[in-house]
Design a protein around this motif. Structure first.
Motif, short mmCIF file in Angstrom:
data_model
loop_
_atom_site.label_atom_id
_atom_site.label_comp_id
_atom_site.label_asym_id
_atom_site.label_seq_id
_atom_site.Cartn_x
_atom_site.Cartn_y
_atom_site.Cartn_z
N PRO A 1 21.63 6.06 55.66
CA PRO A 1 22.30 7.04 56.54
C PRO A 1 23.65 7.49 55.99
O PRO A 1 24.12 8.58 56.32
N MET A 2 24.27 6.62 55.20
CA MET A 2 25.59 6.97 54.66
C MET A 2 25.52 8.08 53.63
O MET A 2 26.52 8.75 53.37
N LEU A 3 24.35 8.22 53.01
CA LEU A 3 24.25 9.22 51.94
C LEU A 3 24.57 10.60 52.46
O LEU A 3 25.20 11.42 51.77
N GLY A 4 24.14 10.85 53.67
CA GLY A 4 24.42 12.16 54.24
C GLY A 4 25.88 12.32 54.62
O GLY A 4 26.37 13.45 54.74
N MET A 5 26.56 11.21 54.83
CA MET A 5 27.97 11.27 55.24
C MET A 5 28.89 11.47 54.04
O MET A 5 30.05 11.84 54.20
N ALA A 6 28.41 11.16 52.84
CA ALA A 6 29.26 11.25 51.64
C ALA A 6 29.46 12.70 51.26
O ALA A 6 28.51 13.39 50.86
N LYS A 7 30.68 13.17 51.42
CA LYS A 7 31.00 14.57 51.13
C LYS A 7 31.71 14.73 49.77
O LYS A 7 31.61 15.78 49.16
N HIS A 8 32.42 13.67 49.38
CA HIS A 8 33.15 13.76 48.11
C HIS A 8 32.25 13.34 46.95
O HIS A 8 31.44 12.41 47.08
N ASP A 9 32.41 14.02 45.84
CA ASP A 9 31.55 13.74 44.68
C ASP A 9 31.73 12.32 44.17
O ASP A 9 30.77 11.71 43.67
N TRP B 1 21.88 16.36 46.19
CA TRP B 1 22.98 16.08 45.26
C TRP B 1 22.73 16.62 43.86
O TRP B 1 23.66 16.94 43.14
N LEU B 2 21.48 16.70 43.46
CA LEU B 2 21.20 17.20 42.11
C LEU B 2 21.62 18.66 41.94
O LEU B 2 21.81 19.13 40.82
N GLN B 3 21.77 19.34 43.06
CA GLN B 3 22.16 20.76 43.00
C GLN B 3 23.68 20.94 42.90
O GLN B 3 24.17 22.06 42.89
N SER B 4 24.43 19.84 42.87
CA SER B 4 25.89 19.91 42.86
C SER B 4 26.41 20.63 41.62
O SER B 4 25.78 20.62 40.56
N ARG C 1 25.79 15.14 38.79
CA ARG C 1 24.42 15.44 38.36
C ARG C 1 23.93 14.38 37.37
O ARG C 1 22.78 13.94 37.44
N LEU C 2 24.79 13.98 36.45
CA LEU C 2 24.38 12.94 35.49
C LEU C 2 24.12 11.62 36.20
O LEU C 2 23.17 10.90 35.87
N ARG D 1 20.11 22.48 30.41
CA ARG D 1 20.87 23.71 30.23
C ARG D 1 22.31 23.57 30.75
O ARG D 1 23.16 24.37 30.42
N LYS D 2 22.54 22.56 31.58
CA LYS D 2 23.83 22.43 32.24
C LYS D 2 24.75 21.42 31.57
O LYS D 2 25.93 21.35 31.88
N HIS D 3 24.20 20.58 30.70
CA HIS D 3 25.01 19.49 30.12
C HIS D 3 24.94 19.53 28.60
O HIS D 3 23.88 19.74 28.02
N ALA D 4 26.09 19.29 28.00
CA ALA D 4 26.14 19.21 26.53
C ALA D 4 25.66 17.85 26.05
O ALA D 4 24.95 17.74 25.05
N GLU D 5 26.04 16.79 26.76
CA GLU D 5 25.61 15.44 26.40
C GLU D 5 24.38 15.10 27.22
O GLU D 5 24.46 14.88 28.43
#
Length: 1665
Positions: free
Chosen positions: A171-179, A231-234, A240-241, A275-279
């Motif tokens: 349930p906490m996952l939905g509460m986490a707003k900060h990256d 979260w993967l869409q962040s 994302r990594l 496409r989004k990450h160099a490493e």
């Protein structure tokens, strides 16, 4: 007391954690850990209380305390009780969550404490963490991270909690707003999943084996939805990594249905991250885990995603790999792992995707595809088995790609194919050919460019990998043997594979040997229908033999080719096996003995041609030989562009044709060679000529006939005609054809049998040569100007003449065309530029003339003179090559010079008379006197060569005079001093030969050896020496030899010739002429008595014109004659000369030393003038100046200068020896009186004006002048060793300085005692009376000299000891402190010079030293310092009874000096303390033992003394410094003061172990690890002397306040080690309050190293807790 004391220690350290120095902070933490090692609970409690009580303590310091706690907990987790653990958990939890914001280091340290506790008390930790991990409340960042880390460090303890943790977390996952929170949740889910998978993989060891994967399926599934869908869409890359890293292990825990359902979304979602990450390595790793999970559940939806997967993965593999980027490399490894997974499940689809990519022209795409292809060939071999033909066919276009990176990748793929059976399939041959093509790439230098990853690999890297691949496949892959043999043979002969010959041959040798082992008697090559492309045996033999001529090219292809030739001997010809086994082995051995630089190409080719002739003789089959020659001719065009190999192949053709018996075949092939030759290439022209020459050995008539037929043939005329169409560019081509034919004739003449050549030389060979050389235009003969054609003619004429001369009938041969040929050669020589040497034309022409001169008829005198002049002018003036460039130009010049020598010898041979020799020298004379050195060198070399030749061939039938001997000797002898060393050597050789020629004309036999003349050879070494003195001395010796062997009638001619040499532009030769003239006048002057005045007049006039040495010598002789009659007048007149003396005056003074009687008179007079007047006058430059200046008086100064000049002449030696004691003593006292004395003001001004001019020969300084005169006394008095020793020790410079004067006197006295002992009695007698001198400087100097004499036993040997000691004792009450100090030094020196006399004078010596220790009139205590140094020397030699009386007094008296601010006092006093201990070994009284114990701490601490001579090896101290001569030497010879003293104290402490420690660690010259030594010493001290603890600690406390920070740091270190090794019950000896307070104070010391050691010691005090 234990608990409060521990608390106090901990508190002190914890208060110091705020120190600003990182090293101190680190040591405080280490000390806390040390406390924790002994008392973990108390230390942890103190840390916990400190953190609670200091809420405002900054977080960096809280972090350090928490890290110390983590260390203690990790090491002692099993010893902690639950109450302590609970307190730690509460503290760490509070520290971790106190700040809401992230403070990474601080909170991470607290988290690490919880993880360390959780390794054992996971339940208690989880209880605390779960209290902060409540449903509905977002937890602290580090609470989640701690849970994650705990799951890794305690898998079995944590996994049972994961169900409840996950249920609370979801349930906490939905509460986490900060990256940041989302990232840590992802990290936790990743760690939880990994821990679960590890738990499930090790269920047999798990505490609960009933746990199943589906237990976590629903929670992981819910978490997956949040992570993937939200979260993967962040936009935050870090989040994302973190998500994708978690999804990888989570995918293995998802329900199969859920995974199958999500794959269509999951895979594109992960792929999108590329496409989004160099490493991207984390993305690839997670993707691989997902693919493995999908394959493990047998997913069918994977097929649908396959195209996008392959495209994305292929794009990743095509990213260029940078060797400096481990992330990119790691990513490619993970991507290849993905391809392996896909290859195992969908090989058909994978290849359908990959193989078309090979057709693209993009480099990265093709390289990446080949990399994947190689990987799956190796990793998925079973799946690829049926796809082999398909894969092989797809390689068609990559094989054509010229890019080096692609080539390297293709070679790697082919290597993989070879190991898996691909090359056995149809199409495999193309792969093999490709490998061989890459082996043939030329090696190129690899140039590194910036951005190494993007740089194209150099060709040689492709070649190297191809070579290694071919060899490995040939030798290690058994299944490839039938594929490679005999297929590889077809690559031997094509020229495009030449670069691959070495690896090809090595592989073929290995394959052939394997086949021979399998079937020994069967032929290796089967020429049947299947092998029509294989080369014939003739082609193989020709090819391998030809390339062997350049054996080191292509990686030693010569040895490889010969080895293959040897293996194939049966297939080449059945008869060759046994012979080749021997001859080829010898050839290979020859190659091993040489390198590319040392191998002679000519010798190697000759060995190969011998090998070929031998093989042809063994076969002895005309048909086989003709077939081989046809094949050789066939291969000739293949070597266009390879001149060396083609040249050698021509020689092979000639050798083979020479062995053929079919004349038709020979003539036919010779005709073809003439018609097809490429005449424009020099090497081919030379090769063709060599071919004809070799062939002519067996077929002379056929060869000459074929050459003549060709000249007459239409082919030759058509060639000329074709060339004439293009006259502007073809004249040169015509000349090259003609030149080749001329060369052919020359080689034919050189090689053919001599008896046949003589008859054909003029009629056929020379006639046809000149016919080709010149053409007729309108009936007039016109000669070509082409240098190439000229060189061919000269070379061929030379070969023809050489052949004629070497014939047995040459003596009776009348050469009609001789004059014509000589004239032609002279024209060629004259046409060459005289200052440069670019072609060998003149060399060859001179060689031809050399042979022509020896033939009949004889040349006219004028022609002969013109020939000599032309040749000399053509060679002598050639400019030399720049130094260091010994290239082909230098070699050509040397060969040309040898040719000139041979020519001149040949001409001289025709006229072996003095007139003939004189004629040669006349031609050489202008060059001998040339102003250019290189021309003189050459001329003298030629002269020496001709004279030696003349001498070797001299035949005297009647006694006749050698009338020009004087002229010739006078010409050559001054050249013995030429500026060029090579010229000198040659000049001596000329004189040597001339003297033996004179002996020969006097009737002596040729083998007679004259002792006098032979000495010339021994003098050559002196001419090499660059020192002019040695050089001219050698010239003098040469002149002496000449004078002894020169006939009287030749003396005048010789002298006149030498006088002419005085004006020689080479000054060296001019001076040598003077030396020789003087020597001749001395040796033979009686014959020229009437000429002496004239000679003297000339030399006297030269004194005004020049300053050359020989002129000065003449003037000096005149002064000598005058002074012999009027000594006093001359001396007085010269003394009146202005000071400083100019160079002429000085030279005239030196002239007075020619005769000993005269010298003694002059020296006595000057010594009396120097000593009679006062040495200086005192005057004040300023009225208010504190001390008067001392100004030198003129007459003693002038006399001193004159003494030096007279004694500087070597001839003054006898007179100086006679007056040695008076001169030595007088000048030594003169030196003492002139130290610091100035010149009179008028002379000072004169010195300044003369500073930039040459008015004075040397700088005028009163003291330096006296020192120079003193040196001159020693040198002329036979005491050169004294001068050298004092010079070596720098004593002369010290004598002139106020600070170093005493040291200089001492070094002089030491040298006198060692090297001039017999002279000392009279010298001492002159000095002993100076104790009453009115000049203090003289008393000091004489005392220093006498004191130093006692260091040598010579005073005892000369029975001077008693008088010397009495004289020094009389000086002990001198009012001058320096004199008293020097007296003590002298008395102590008795220990060095006469140790056996010390016992007899022991009481007197000890009384004097103790008196010196108590000297109160010396404010600087230098007398006391000298007394201590003297006692160091004397203690070991006096009677024990005498020593015992002063032992305690001495020890007490020197103790204050241990801590003196002056290094000298510390060093000497400590060393003396060591000697006192040494003297007491075995008889140490309790009173003295107290002194030993009291000195231990200072000695141990002064090992860290900042001055090296106290703790380390003592540096040399000058005798003039405090401590003086004896002290300086004792210290410089002694090693380390403290080390020595401690080693001596050891036995007196009666502890063998402690003494052994001192001996082991404190050896002289050995590095000391102070901490290790101190630890060992304290260990034994506390083991055997625990009662000394209090005393030692209290003494070390005194040094806590030392002014030296190294000692301040060593004091707490000593205390710490004492505490470390003492038993706890000894605590009562130590005032812990005082010690702790002192250490606490040291923690505030300004020096960080001191604070570090204080903190370290505080950590050790835990022992008393």
């Amino acid at each position: 007391m234990s608990e409060p004391y521990m608390k106090k220690l901990s508190t002190i350290l914890l208060d110091s954690v705020t120190d600003k120095d990182p090293l101190v902070q680190e040591q405080v933490c280490s000390s806390l850990c040390a406390l924790g090692e002994s008392q973990p609970e108390e230390t942890l409690s103190a840390c916990e209380e400190h953190l609670r009580q200091h809420e405002k303590l900054a977080h960096p310091y809280r972090t350090m305390i928490l890290r110390a706690m983590e260390t203690i907990v990790s090491n002692h987790i099993s010893e902690l009780d639950k109450d302590m653990v609970r307190a730690i958990i509460l503290l760490a939890s509070s520290e971790m969550t106190k700040a809401k914001d992230l403070v990474s280091d601080w909170q991470q340290a607290a988290s690490s404490v919880l993880v360390a506790v959780g390794k054992r008390f996971v339940g208690m930790v989880m209880e605390e963490l779960l209290g902060k991990f409540q449903p509905g409340v977002l937890p602290h960042y580090f609470v989640v991270q701690t849970l994650a880390n705990l799951s890794v460090f305690n898998v079995f303890g944590m996994v049972p909690f994961l169900t409840s943790v996950l249920s609370t977390m979801l349930p906490m996952l939905g509460m986490a707003k900060h990256d940041s929170m989302r990232v840590v949740f992802c990290c936790a889910l990743q760690r939880f999943s990994e821990s679960t998978l590890e738990y499930l993989a090790n269920l047999d060891q798990a505490p609960d084996p009933t746990v199943r994967k589906d237990t976590f399926a629903s929670d992981i599934s819910s978490a997956y939805d949040t992570l993937f869908h939200h979260w993967l869409q962040s936009r935050e890359a870090k989040l994302r990594l973190a998500v994708v890293e978690a999804l990888g292990p989570m995918s293995h825990l998802l329900p199969s249905e859920k995974l199958e359902e999500q794959l269509p979304k999951l895979l594109p979602g992960v792929l999108a991250l590329y496409r989004k990450h160099a490493e991207t390595s984390h993305v690839s790793k997670s993707l691989g885990q997902i693919l493995e999970a999908a394959v493990s559940v047998g997913s069918r939806t994977l097929e649908v995603q396959l195209d996008s997967l392959l495209a994305a993965l292929h794009a990743q593999i095509c990213v260029p790999v940078e060797t400096s980027s481990p992330l990119v490399t790691s990513n490619q490894k993970e991507v290849l792992r993905c391809f392996t997974v896909l290859a195992c499940c969908s090989p058909q689809r994978l290849l359908a995707f990959l193989l078309p990519k090979l057709d693209t022209s993009n480099e990265r795409t093709r390289v990446g595809t080949l990399q994947v292809l190689r990987h799956i060939i190796n990793s998925a071999a079973a799946q690829m088995e049926v796809k082999k033909p398909f894969i092989l066919s797809s390689m068609r276009l990559p094989l054509l790609d010229p890019n080096s990176k692609v080539k390297r990748a293709v070679v790697q793929v082919i290597s993989a194919m070879a190991h898996h059976g691909y090359l056995e399939q149809p199409g495999g041959e193309a792969m093999l050919e490709y490998i061989v093509q890459q082996c043939a790439l030329p090696p190129e230098a690899q140039h590194q460019k910036p951005g190494g990853g993007e740089e194209e690999p150099p060709a040689d890297s492709v070649r190297d990998i191809s070579v290694s691949t071919l060899y490995l496949v040939s030798t290690t892959v058994d299944r490839m043997s039938d594929v490679l043999w005999p297929h590889l043979l077809q690559f031997l002969t094509p020229m495009r594979f030449t670069g691959a010959l070495t690896p090809l041959c090595r592989s073929l040798v290995h394959l052939a040997q394997k086949r021979q082992e399998a079937a020994a008697d069967a032929p290796l090559i089967q020429y049947d229908g299947n092998n029509v492309t294989l080369p014939s045996p003739y082609a193989i033999a020709t090819r391998l033999l030809t390339v062997s001529s350049s054996p080191y090219l292509g990686g030693s292809r010569g040895a490889a080719s010969l080895c293959l030739l040897n293996v194939l001997h049966r297939d080449i010809h059945p008869l060759l096996g046994q012979r080749w086994a021997t001859t080829i082995a010898l050839l290979l051995e020859y190659l091993e003995e040489h390198t590319e630089k040392t191998l002679s190409q000519k010798e190697w080719e000759e060995k190969l041609l011998v090998f070929l002739r031998d093989s042809l003789a063994v076969v002895s089959d005309n048909t086989w030989t003709c077939q081989l020659s046809l094949e050789m001719c066939k291969q000739l065009p293949c070597y266009n562009g390879m001149p060396q190999e083609k040249n050698f192949l021509y020689k092979c053709v000639g050798t083979t044709l020479g062995a053929a018996s079919s004349k038709d075949v020979v003539r036919k092939l010779l005709q073809e060679l003439l018609e097809t030759a490429r005449y424009q290439e020099e090497a081919e022209r030379e090769g063709l000529a060599c071919c004809f020459g070799i062939c002519a050995i067996s077929h002379l008539d056929d060869t000459l006939a074929q050459l003549e037929d060709f000249v007459r043939s239409d082919v030759f005329r058509k060639s000329i005609g074709i060339f004439n169409i293009f006259k502007d560019r073809s004249d040169n081509d015509i000349d090259k054809v003609k030149g080749t034919l001329i060369l052919c004739y020359g080689h034919v003449a050189a090689q053919a049998p001599r008896e046949l050549v003589l008859a054909r030389a003029e009629s056929d060979i020379l006639r046809n040569m000149f016919q080709c050389f010149s053409t007729k235009v309108l009936g007039i003969k016109v000669e070509t100007k082409d240098p190439g054609l000229q060189l061919c003619l000269v070379q061929s004429v030379c070969m023809v003449c050489q052949a004629i001369c070497s014939s047995a009938q040459a003596g009776s041969f009348h050469f009609a065309r001789k004059a014509e040929l000589v004239a032609q050669m002279m024209d060629f020589i004259k046409a060459e530029p005289p200052d440069s040497l670019r072609t060998p034309i003149r060399k060859k022409a001179m060689l031809a003339c050399t042979h022509l001169v020896s033939l009949e008829p004889e040349l006219d005198e004028q022609v002969q003179a013109d020939l000599i002049h032309s040749c000399l002018h053509s060679v002598m003036a050639v400019l030399p090559e720049p130094e260091g460039q010994d290239g082909p130009q230098e070699s050509l010049y040397l060969d040309t010079m040898h040719a000139l020598e041979d020519l001149l010898r040949s001409i001289l041979r025709r006229n072996m008379t003095p007139q003939g020799l004189q004629l040669m020298v006349e031609h050489l004379s202008p060059w001998i006197k040339s102003p250019r050195g290189y021309e003189r060198v050459r001329a003298l070399g030629l002269s020496a060569c001709l004279l030696q030749f003349f001498l070797e061939h001299l035949h005297v039938s009647a006694l006749v005079p050698f009338h020009n001997l004087g002229l010739l000797v006078g010409l050559f002898s001054p050249r013995c001093a030429d500026l060029w060393p090579a010229t000198r050597q040659e000049a001596v050789s000329c004189v040597y030969s001339l003297l033996y020629l004179q002996l020969g004309y006097e009737g002596f036999s040729r083998d007679y050896r004259d002792d006098v003349a032979e000495r010339l050879l021994t003098l050559k070494d002196g001419l090499v020496h660059p020192d002019p003195a040695i050089l001219f001395h050698t010239c003098h010796s040469i002149a002496q030899i000449i004078a002894k062997r020169l006939p009287p009638d030749q003396l005048i001619n010789l002298l006149l010739t030498l006088f002419e040499s005085l004006g020689d532009p080479d000054k060296n030769c001019s001076r040598a002429a003077t030396v020789m003239i003087n020597c001749l006048l001395k040796e033979r002057g009686g014959m020229l008595l009437e000429k002496v005045p004239e000679i003297m007049s000339v030399l006297r006039s030269k004194l005004q014109e020049t300053r050359e040495e020989h002129v000065l010598q003449s003037a000096q002789h005149s002064v000598y004659v005058l002074a012999s009659q009027h000594c006093v007048a001359v001396a007085t007149s010269l003394l009146g000369s202005p000071l400083p003396f100019d160079s002429h005056t000085c030279s005239l003074w030196r002239a007075l030393a020619v005769e000993p009687g005269l010298s003694a008179q002059v020296l006595g007079l000057l010594l009396e003038r120097m000593s009679r007047d006062v040495p200086f006058k005192e005057s004040r430059a300023f009225l208010l100046s504190s001390s008067p200046d001392r100004v030198a008086t003129l007459l003693p100064l002038a006399a001193t200068c004159a003494l030096h000049e007279v004694m500087s002449a070597p001839a003054s030696g006898p007179a100086v020896t006679e007056l040695y004691p008076q001169l030595f003593a007088g000048l030594l006292l003169r030196v003492s009186c002139t130290v610091g004395v100035q010149l009179p003001r008028n002379l000072q001004a004169k010195e300044r004006r003369a500073g930039s001019s040459a008015l004075a020969s040397r700088t005028l300084d009163p003291c330096s002048t006296a020192v120079d005169a003193l040196r001159a006394v020693l040198l002329r008095g036979g005491s050169e060793d004294v001068v050298q020793r004092v010079e070596l020790e720098g004593g002369w410079e010290l004598l002139s300085t106020s600070a170093g004067h005493e040291d200089g006197v001492a070094r002089l006295a030491s040298a006198m005692a060692k090297f001039a002992g017999p002279r000392l009695p009279l010298v001492m007698k002159a000095l002993l009376g100076t104790h009453s001198s009115v000049y203090e400087a003289q008393r000091v100097t004489s005392t220093a000299f006498l004191a130093e004499l006692l260091t040598s036993n010579v005073v005892n040997d000369l029975m001077l000891l008693e008088s010397l000691l009495d004289n020094l004792a009389a000086r002990q009450k001198d009012p001058c402190a320096s004199v008293r100090r020097l007296v003590l030094r002298g008395l102590a020196n008795l220990a060095s010079g006469s140790p056996d006399k010390v016992r007899a004078h022991g009481p007197q010596l000890l009384t004097a030293m103790i008196s010196g220790l108590d000297d109160g009139d010396d404010p600087h205590s230098l007398v006391a310092l000298e007394a201590m140094a003297g006692l160091v020397k004397l203690l070991g030699l006096v009677e024990p009874e005498d020593l015992r009386a002063v032992l305690l007094h001495t020890a007490v008296r020197i103790r204050p000096f241990f801590d003196s601010e002056k290094m000298e006092f510390r060093s000497v006093s400590i060393r003396l303390f060591g000697h006192l201990n040494k003297a007491c070994h075995g008889a140490c009284e309790d009173v003295f033992l107290e002194q030993v114990v009291g000195g231990l701490v200072p000695l141990l601490l002064h090992l860290q003394d900042p001055q090296a001579s106290v703790a380390a090896v003592s540096g040399r101290r000058g005798r003039g410094e405090p401590g003086g001569a004896g002290t300086g030497r004792a210290l410089s010879a002694a090693p380390q003061a403290c080390r020595f003293a401690l080693r001596m104290c050891g036995p007196n402490l009666e502890c063998e172990e402690l003494a052994a420690v001192f001996q082991k660690h404190l050896q002289d010259g050995r590095g000391l690890h102070f901490g290790e030594f101190l630890n060992a010493a304290c260990k034994h001290l506390m083991c055997y002397f625990p009662d000394l603890l209090g005393r030692l600690v209290s003494t070390s406390l005194f040094y806590f306040k030392s002014s030296w920070e190294d000692v301040r740091a060593a004091a707490p270190m000593l205390t710490g080690f004492l505490v470390l090794h003492v038993e706890p019950q000894q605590q009562s000896q130590v005032d812990l309050e005082q010690l702790t307070a002192a250490l606490q104070l040291l923690l505030k010391d300004p020096a960080p190293k001191v604070r570090v050691k204080a903190a370290e010691t505080l950590g050790r005090l835990v022992k008393f807790a």
